[in-house]
Design an enzyme around this catalytic site. Structure first.
Site, PDB file in Angstrom:
ATOM      1  N   ASP A   1       0.863  -1.174   0.000  1.00  0.00           N
ATOM      2  CA  ASP A   1       0.000   0.000   0.000  1.00  0.00           C
ATOM      3  C   ASP A   1       0.904   1.230   0.000  1.00  0.00           C
ATOM      4  O   ASP A   1       2.107   1.123   0.272  1.00  0.00           O
ATOM      5  CB  ASP A   1      -0.883  -0.040   1.247  1.00  0.00           C
ATOM      6  CG  ASP A   1      -1.780   1.174   1.354  1.00  0.00           C
ATOM      7  OD1 ASP A   1      -2.345   1.578   0.336  1.00  0.00           O
ATOM      8  OD2 ASP A   1      -1.904   1.713   2.473  1.00  0.00           O
TER       9      ASP A   1
ATOM     10  N   ASP B   1      -1.534  -0.880   6.078  1.00  0.00           N
ATOM     11  CA  ASP B   1      -1.763  -0.404   7.446  1.00  0.00           C
ATOM     12  C   ASP B   1      -3.183   0.057   7.708  1.00  0.00           C
ATOM     13  O   ASP B   1      -3.501   0.444   8.823  1.00  0.00           O
ATOM     14  CB  ASP B   1      -0.811   0.753   7.763  1.00  0.00           C
ATOM     15  CG  ASP B   1      -1.231   2.051   7.072  1.00  0.00           C
ATOM     16  OD1 ASP B   1      -1.799   1.970   5.961  1.00  0.00           O
ATOM     17  OD2 ASP B   1      -0.996   3.119   7.655  1.00  0.00           O
TER      18      ASP B   1
ATOM     19  N   ASP C   1      -7.018  -2.291   3.770  1.00  0.00           N
ATOM     20  CA  ASP C   1      -6.040  -3.324   3.411  1.00  0.00           C
ATOM     21  C   ASP C   1      -6.376  -4.676   4.035  1.00  0.00           C
ATOM     22  O   ASP C   1      -5.797  -5.699   3.650  1.00  0.00           O
ATOM     23  CB  ASP C   1      -4.634  -2.907   3.884  1.00  0.00           C
ATOM     24  CG  ASP C   1      -4.161  -1.632   3.204  1.00  0.00           C
ATOM     25  OD1 ASP C   1      -4.379  -1.499   1.996  1.00  0.00           O
ATOM     26  OD2 ASP C   1      -3.565  -0.786   3.894  1.00  0.00           O
TER      27      ASP C   1
END
Length: 792
Positions: free
Chosen positions: A482, A681, A685
């Site tokens: 990410d 995080d 996700d």
């Protein structure tokens, strides 16, 4: 009582009174108020209107006029005392649970032995107050008290004819007398486990040892008491040989092996104990009147104001209220350099304040603190089973039965085909086969490696959820990352606002900040912070909804508001093209752009910048050099993703990705045969983290992401992935070494004990040597695993 309890108590009282009013007309079955607690004496009292005081909007009831008078004189003093003396429930400890290192599914509330393998159970969660293992103390006591007897019996059996120029009169009886306390008393715990293994029909190591010792000792007792019952084939030099020394030495060596093993096993919990030792014992609380007091850590409540002086440890997790200082977080994150903390920054309990004085507000206490969660995660990982263990389990399931069969076959073959006294040779070799075989070496091969590795990783700020994650990380060939909070700092700062034609920039910012008040996303915090900095008056939204991964929706002053990326605008039917050029130029600079629409019309956009982590470049270079394919997937626009990817050397990237798209990307790569790890995080996700072969959460992220992941990097630094892969490689290698040693040991030891080399060398393996080898085999496996604690 904590800060959260005051309104709760007020509501409780109010609800009770309302209940009475609502049932007054029902008749004799009216609901009776539950008793209240007198804050002075602690007695339970009813709602007596004549003895009640309202203080800070809370109604307190008293058992007597005296208590009410004392409270009215100094209410804060009594409330503070009550608050200090009642520990929050989160800090209460449950009873100790004991488990087997080889069979973690075995759990019980008291010490004992495993019903499957017979090994001593150990605490699931060690504590700093743990005394020395009681079984270790018991075995050591038995070993040292009977060792002189074993030494004398061994000396008489092996060297008696040399010392006394022939046979010592009554030697068999002397050996019998001296070996009996060794076998019966010192070996009693072994026989208890031997009996249990037979009753439960669960053959294990103690089945073999117990059978071997009973055979050697029982044979010798019969040969001493009634030698005439043995056929001539058992007589050597005119008498039946005895093997008291073998039985005694086997017991003593097994005790020694257990002592060494228990000592070594205790070292695997050293990492957890060192983590537990980090927590301070007291905290300095600032009372409402400004005075300060030292209180036990268990009495800290959420919302308490605490002072952390230079050189002290931060007592619990919280946020800096006042002051500035540098904190050493290396004990939890592995970061060697102190981190500067200012007002508003998060503090981790057990980290060390190195310089200035801080005033903090407690936010997480007891089992909710990061330290407690780390300890829980390490303990859980240490007790999990690696997939590789299935190999050992499949062998161990038949191991004891096969060994007993080999021992019987050895006895028969030697008796029938061996040289005279053939049945004596057969008996001795059968006992040696039983004793040398060690299923524990197989069973301990992977658990000991896992326990040592997870403890070592925890000291580096790397938390594996289970043993499978350690084993799988080595196989990963593709890493999806990410952007926000993973490659970037996750602390975005406001860049600029662009208003659509007919609107003012301040109006756009004020509307965006008002609707974002209910969002926990870092981008929302940047927008709200900028509005507060400009001292704008924010309006509370009438409704709020997070459109996961693409933005937020809400209702403000009756108008429907949408704030997010182009996917959200398309979903709302908003034409975002008029500001697309401005958005694109901002994205080229690496900024994240959010469009703002009201009642279906575009009114502006807001750009927020999130700097790339200083460590990201180094981390990605190391991962790419290690042969990993790195892919970036972010909810930000494609241009922003391209800008960040180009700066970091990432060749494959995806922008405007929704949570379901990240999940689909993981599934697509897995179908292509890739072993995929996902690092993120945020809440968006979580699905991909759970689906990936190894989900990697940044410890600075959300609880949802951390709970969905298989691996957590406490510091939130991607360099931890390279360190975790090194640990994974070393651990898997160590497990294979242990399994290889255990297999080779048994593959060579059992035939040697059976006497396969006798036709070539004329030598047999004594049961005493077999006992020594058996005892050292498990110790060798554990010692090899403990090397992981010091691996670089």
């Amino acid at each position: 009582m904590n800060g959260n309890e005051i309104p709760q108590r007020e509501n409780e009282h109010g609800n009770n009174h309302d209940t009475m009013k609502s049932v007054d007309n029902i008749g004799p079955q009216a609901v009776v108020d539950k008793p209240f607690t007198d804050p002075i004496c602690g007695m339970k009292v009813g709602p007596d209107r004549e003895r009640e005081i309202s203080y800070n909007s809370v109604v307190y009831h008293f058992c007597s006029a005296k208590c009410m008078e004392m409270f009215s004189t100094s209410p804060e003093a009594y409330l503070a005392k009550e608050k200090a003396e009642v520990p929050p429930a989160a800090t209460l400890q449950n009873g100790t649970v004991y488990t087997c290192p080889m069979h973690p599914e075995i759990r019980q509330a008291a010490p004992g032995s495993c019903p499957i393998c017979g090994m001593a159970l150990e605490p699931l969660m060690p504590t700093l107050e743990d005394e020395e293992n009681p079984e270790l103390v018991d075995f050591r006591h038995r070993f040292w008290w009977t060792l002189p007897f074993t030494a004398i019996v061994f000396t008489l059996a092996m060297f008696g004819h040399m010392l006394f120029q022939g046979a010592l009169p009554g030697q068999n009886w002397i050996e019998f007398a001296l070996s009996t306390p060794v076998v019966i008393w010192a070996g009693w715990p072994f026989f208890e486990r031997w009996a249990k293994s037979l009753l439960r029909m669960s053959p294990n190591m103690w089945t073999l040892i117990g059978t071997g010792v009973i055979a050697a000792y029982g044979y010798s007792v019969l040969a001493t008491l009634a030698p005439q019952i043995f056929p001539p084939a058992f007589a050597a030099h005119g008498s039946v040989d005895v093997y008291f020394e073998a039985a005694a030495v086997i017991v003593s060596l097994t005790l020694l092996g257990q002592i060494l093993e228990l000592r070594a096993r205790s070292q695997t919990s050293a990492a957890i104990k060192s983590l537990l030792g980090l927590a301070p014992k007291i905290a300095r609380r600032i009372r409402d009147d400004g005075t300060e007091e030292d209180i036990p850590l268990a009495n800290v409540h959420v919302g308490d104001t605490l002072r952390v002086r230079p050189g002290e440890k931060v007592p619990v997790d919280g946020v800096v209220a006042e002051g500035e200082s540098s904190l050493d977080e290396s004990m939890l994150t592995g970061e060697p350099l102190p981190v500067t903390k200012r007002a508003g920054d998060q503090l981790i309990g057990a980290t060390i304040n190195t310089s200035g004085s801080l005033i903090m507000r407690a936010e997480k206490i007891g089992s909710d603190t990061m330290l407690s969660q780390i300890v829980q995660m390490v303990a859980q990982a240490q007790r999990s089973r690696a997939p590789m263990q299935r190999l050992a389990d499949s062998v161990a399931g038949y191991f004891v039965v096969v060994v007993v069969g080999i021992a019987l076959l050895t006895f028969i073959v030697w008796g029938v085909y061996g040289p005279e006294p053939s049945w004596v040779f057969g008996f001795v070799n059968a006992v040696a086969v039983l004793i040398i075989a060690c299923p524990c070496a197989l069973g301990l091969a992977t658990p000991m490696s896992i326990m040592a590795a997870t403890g070592r990783a925890a000291t580096m700020g790397i938390l594996f959820r289970d043993a499978a994650a350690i084993e799988d990380l080595k196989k990963v060939d593709t890493l999806i990352v990410d952007k926000t909070g993973t490659l970037t700092e996750g602390k975005p700062s406001f860049n600029r606002v662009v208003a659509a034609l007919g609107f003012k920039e301040d109006d756009v910012l004020q509307i965006a900040a008002s609707i974002d008040q209910g969002s926990e996303h870092p981008l929302a915090h940047a927008i709200v912070s900028e509005a507060n900095k400009r001292k704008m008056v924010l309006t509370k939204p009438d409704a709020f909804e997070s459109a996961s991964g693409i933005g937020v929706r809400g209702v403000l002053n009756g108008d429907k508001i949408a704030l997010g990326n182009t996917a959200l605008m398309d979903a709302e039917g908003v034409n975002w093209k008029p500001l697309s050029d401005a958005a694109e130029s901002l994205r080229v600079e690496g900024a994240s752009v959010m469009y703002l629409a009201s009642q279906g019309s575009l009114i502006g956009l807001i750009a927020v910048s999130d700097p790339i982590k200083a460590s990201a470049q180094e981390a990605l270079q190391g991962l790419l050099a290690d042969g990993l394919t790195v892919i970036m997937a972010t909810g930000d626009g494609v241009t922003t993703a391209m800008s960040v990817a180009s700066k970091l050397g990432i060749k494959e990237y995806y922008g405007e990705v929704k949570p379901k798209d990240k999940l689909a990307l993981v599934e697509k790569l897995q179908k292509e045969g890739k072993v995929v790890a996902m690092a993120g995080d945020g809440i968006n996700d979580a699905p991909a983290l759970a689906k990936a072969s190894v989900g990697i959460a940044m410890g600075t992220g959300t609880d949802v992401a951390i709970n969905s992941a298989h691996l957590t990097l406490v510091k939130g630094d991607l360099r931890g992935i390279a360190q975790a892969r090194t640990i994974s490689v070393d651990t898997v290698r160590n497990m294979w070494q242990n399994l290889g040693f255990a297999f080779v040991y048994n593959a060579l030891g059992i035939p040697l004990a059976a006497g396969v080399l006798y036709p070539f060398t004329g030598q047999l393996l004594s049961p005493m040597i077999a006992a020594l080898a058996m005892s050292l085999s498990s110790v060798s496996v554990i010692t090899n695993a403990l090397r992981l604690r010091k691996a670089k």
